[in-house]
Each structure stands twice: as structure tokens, then as C-alpha cells.
Design an enzyme around this catalytic site. Structure first.
Site, mmCIF file in Angstrom:
data_model
loop_
_atom_site.group_PDB
_atom_site.id
_atom_site.type_symbol
_atom_site.label_atom_id
_atom_site.label_comp_id
_atom_site.label_asym_id
_atom_site.label_seq_id
_atom_site.Cartn_x
_atom_site.Cartn_y
_atom_site.Cartn_z
ATOM 1 N N LYS A 47 -3.999 22.040 -8.267
ATOM 2 C CA LYS A 47 -3.643 23.233 -9.031
ATOM 3 C C LYS A 47 -2.730 22.864 -10.205
ATOM 4 O O LYS A 47 -1.921 21.957 -10.098
ATOM 5 C CB LYS A 47 -2.961 24.259 -8.125
ATOM 6 C CG LYS A 47 -3.861 24.780 -7.015
ATOM 7 C CD LYS A 47 -3.141 25.766 -6.122
ATOM 8 C CE LYS A 47 -4.055 26.258 -5.002
ATOM 9 N NZ LYS A 47 -3.372 27.201 -4.088
ATOM 10 N N GLU A 53 4.307 5.342 3.966
ATOM 11 C CA GLU A 53 3.674 6.594 4.387
ATOM 12 C C GLU A 53 4.729 7.521 4.990
ATOM 13 O O GLU A 53 5.333 7.184 6.003
ATOM 14 C CB GLU A 53 2.568 6.323 5.409
ATOM 15 C CG GLU A 53 1.897 7.560 5.958
ATOM 16 C CD GLU A 53 1.289 8.436 4.872
ATOM 17 O OE1 GLU A 53 1.703 9.615 4.762
ATOM 18 O OE2 GLU A 53 0.428 7.942 4.118
ATOM 19 N N ASP A 72 9.689 7.976 1.047
ATOM 20 C CA ASP A 72 9.180 7.991 -0.311
ATOM 21 C C ASP A 72 9.001 6.558 -0.810
ATOM 22 O O ASP A 72 9.937 5.753 -0.789
ATOM 23 C CB ASP A 72 10.166 8.744 -1.215
ATOM 24 C CG ASP A 72 9.565 9.120 -2.554
ATOM 25 O OD1 ASP A 72 8.925 8.258 -3.184
ATOM 26 O OD2 ASP A 72 9.747 10.281 -2.970
ATOM 27 N N ASP A 118 -2.682 12.424 -2.704
ATOM 28 C CA ASP A 118 -2.853 13.863 -2.850
ATOM 29 C C ASP A 118 -3.057 14.187 -4.329
ATOM 30 O O ASP A 118 -2.207 13.871 -5.156
ATOM 31 C CB ASP A 118 -1.609 14.584 -2.321
ATOM 32 C CG ASP A 118 -1.829 16.074 -2.135
ATOM 33 O OD1 ASP A 118 -2.613 16.669 -2.914
ATOM 34 O OD2 ASP A 118 -1.216 16.665 -1.233
ATOM 35 N N TYR A 149 -10.347 9.326 4.401
ATOM 36 C CA TYR A 149 -10.329 10.295 3.309
ATOM 37 C C TYR A 149 -11.596 10.170 2.472
ATOM 38 O O TYR A 149 -12.159 11.169 2.015
ATOM 39 C CB TYR A 149 -9.087 10.075 2.440
ATOM 40 C CG TYR A 149 -7.797 10.365 3.163
ATOM 41 C CD1 TYR A 149 -7.416 11.675 3.428
ATOM 42 C CD2 TYR A 149 -6.978 9.335 3.600
ATOM 43 C CE1 TYR A 149 -6.234 11.949 4.102
ATOM 44 C CE2 TYR A 149 -5.792 9.602 4.283
ATOM 45 C CZ TYR A 149 -5.433 10.909 4.520
ATOM 46 O OH TYR A 149 -4.273 11.177 5.201
ATOM 47 N N GLU A 150 -12.045 8.941 2.265
ATOM 48 C CA GLU A 150 -13.281 8.737 1.520
ATOM 49 C C GLU A 150 -14.472 9.290 2.295
ATOM 50 O O GLU A 150 -15.366 9.925 1.715
ATOM 51 C CB GLU A 150 -13.485 7.257 1.232
ATOM 52 C CG GLU A 150 -14.742 6.979 0.415
ATOM 53 C CD GLU A 150 -14.945 5.506 0.143
ATOM 54 O OE1 GLU A 150 -15.944 5.166 -0.509
ATOM 55 O OE2 GLU A 150 -14.101 4.703 0.581
ATOM 56 N N GLU A 154 0.853 -1.200 0.000
ATOM 57 C CA GLU A 154 0.000 0.000 0.000
ATOM 58 C C GLU A 154 0.881 1.240 0.000
ATOM 59 O O GLU A 154 1.745 1.394 0.869
ATOM 60 C CB GLU A 154 -0.957 0.044 1.184
ATOM 61 C CG GLU A 154 -1.846 1.282 1.138
ATOM 62 C CD GLU A 154 -3.026 1.268 2.100
ATOM 63 O OE1 GLU A 154 -3.781 2.267 2.115
ATOM 64 O OE2 GLU A 154 -3.186 0.275 2.833
#
Length: 242
Positions: free
Chosen positions: A151, A98, A125, A147, A223-224, A73
Site C-alpha cells: 500500500k 529474522e 532488526d 515484505d 514464500y516463492e 541473510e
């Protein structure tokens, strides 16, 4: 995209994505509790893969408990999805990536509470871990609500790039599943395009419900829930490694 079976990937492709920008933001939030700080100091070092040497030839031996297969994950947030999968699949070894230390601490709390032995953690990372992993070693990968960098000037920081997809194709076994979810429909379209352009993957959807309805073995994340509370629907994409 369906096509001829790709050759084994052994070399990193050149191009603008060869040295991608960091795809995540801050590394730390509010101050950790004493217990979480202790888990970061004591438990996390025992669960980190050791990049100082090569990975084990059989990645399943990375875990204290015998595992039938290994799942990955990327960006597990607070770890609720990873913990759910660990409970539901006790014979699967799970590696979570994470960089946000508060999220790592939350996952460590769950691991400690439930004495789980099938989770390893890379708190940096994900691309560093992917580069270390052996070819054809992972049978499922999750990228859930990364994320979206919405923009225009931020789009270059998105995690889903041709380079990442190429790297995932190297470590995923034939027939492995790649799952992606987002509530940002532009990111969904872009991810579908980038992953679909790689001949190593085929999108498995045949009807709208296949990408609009979350499968039973795909638990909801915070987040969902936040997206739903804000009135945004999510998409769930599933790809098969050819």
C-alpha cells in the site's frame, strides 16, 4: 550502476532515511511447541552475536567451525534457504537475521537436528546487526522476498532504502554478491532503482533469463512457492559490489 570505485564508507549519511521505520510486522505467531520454546531459551542465546562489545576483527572467528568466508541473510523466514546454504557450503559461516520468533524457532530446530556449527542468528532488526559488523567482512548477502508493504502509505516501511544499501556497501567486500528476490514487480523495480543508484553496486544481468530464472544455487523458499501457487512470478536480482 557502473562508475568510479567508491571511497571507504565510514560515516552514516544524513537524510530522511537516517532513522528508518521498522520494516517488519508482528514478532510472534502461534504458540511454540515445548521443544521450540526450549530451543529459544537454550540454543538461541548461544548463537546470538554479542553486541555488548566490538565484533571480532576477523568475522570468520565468530563461528565454532572454521569458515573461509561469511554470508548474511536478512529476513530468513522459516530458515529453509539458510539451512540449504549451510548444507551446500560447509566452509561458509552464515549469519541470519529474522525478527519473527516462530521462524527463528523453525531454523533452530534444523540447526539442532543437523548439529550445524556454521550459523549465527540475530533475532531483531537487521540494521542493528549491520551497524555492528566490521567493514569489508561479508562476501555475500541475501534479501529474499521481504515484505513488499504494497500500500502507498506503507512504502516508507520497506527494507530496501538508500540508507540500507549504503550500509550493505560498507560491510560487503569488493566483488561480493548481493541477491534480492520478490514476487511484487513494483518492489522489484523500486529495488533495482535504489540499489542501482548507489555507485557501489552493479547489476549483473545481461539478458532476461538472468533475472527471471532462479540459479541452481538459489533454492526455492516457501514464500516463492506460495507466490507461484497464487499465479505470481518472481524476479531474482544479483548485484556485484564494486
Amino acid at each position: 550502476m557502473l562508475g568510479t570505485q567508491p571511497a571507504m564508507r565510514t560515516e552514516t549519511p544524513d537524510g530522511p532515511d537516517a532513522r528508518p521505520l521498522r520494516s517488519y510486522g508482528r514478532r510472534k505467531g502461534k504458540r511454540l511447541t515445548a521443544r521450540k520454546a526450549r530451543l529459544i531459551a537454550e540454543l538461541l542465546p548461544r548463537l546470538r552475536p554479542d553486541f555488548s562489545g566490538p565484533p571480532p576483527a576477523d568475522l570468520r572467528t565468530l563461528f565454532a567451525r572454521p569458515s573461509q568466508e561469511v554470508w548474511l541473510e536478512i529476513g530468513f523466514g522459516g530458515g529453509e534457504h539458510l539451512l540449504w546454504q549451510a548444507r551446500a557450503n560447509p566452509d561458509v559461516g552464515l549469519i541470519g537475521c529474522e525478527p519473527f520468533i516462530n521462524g527463528v524457532a523453525s531454523l533452530l530446530g534444523g540447526i539442532d537436528d543437523e548439529r550445524l556449527e556454521t550459523i549465527r542468528i540475530h533475532d531483531g532488526d537487521a540494521r542493528d546487526l549491520i551497524a555492528w559488523l566490521p567493514a569489508d567482512s561479508v562476501s555475500r548477502a541475501f534479501i529474499l522476498f521481504p515484505d513488499p508493504w504494497p500500500k502507498k502509505r506503507q512504502a516508507k516501511r520497506r527494507l530496501i532504502t538508500p540508507q540500507l544499501v549504503w550500509s550493505l556497501a560498507r560491510i560487503l567486500q569488493r566483488g561480493a554478491e548481493l541477491r534480492f528476490a520478490s514476487d511484487d514487480m513494483k518492489y522489484v523495480r523500486d529495488a533495482l532503482h535504489v540499489i542501482g543508484e548507489d555507485e557501489a553496486f552493479a547489476w549483473t544481468a545481461h539478458r532476461a533469463d538472468d533475472w527471471r530464472v532462479r540459479p541452481a544455487d538459489w533454492p526455492e523458499t516457501r514464500y516463492e512457492r506460495k507466490a507461484l501457487s497464487d499465479g505470481r512470478k518472481s524476479a531474482y536480482l544479483r548485484f556485484r559490489r564494486l
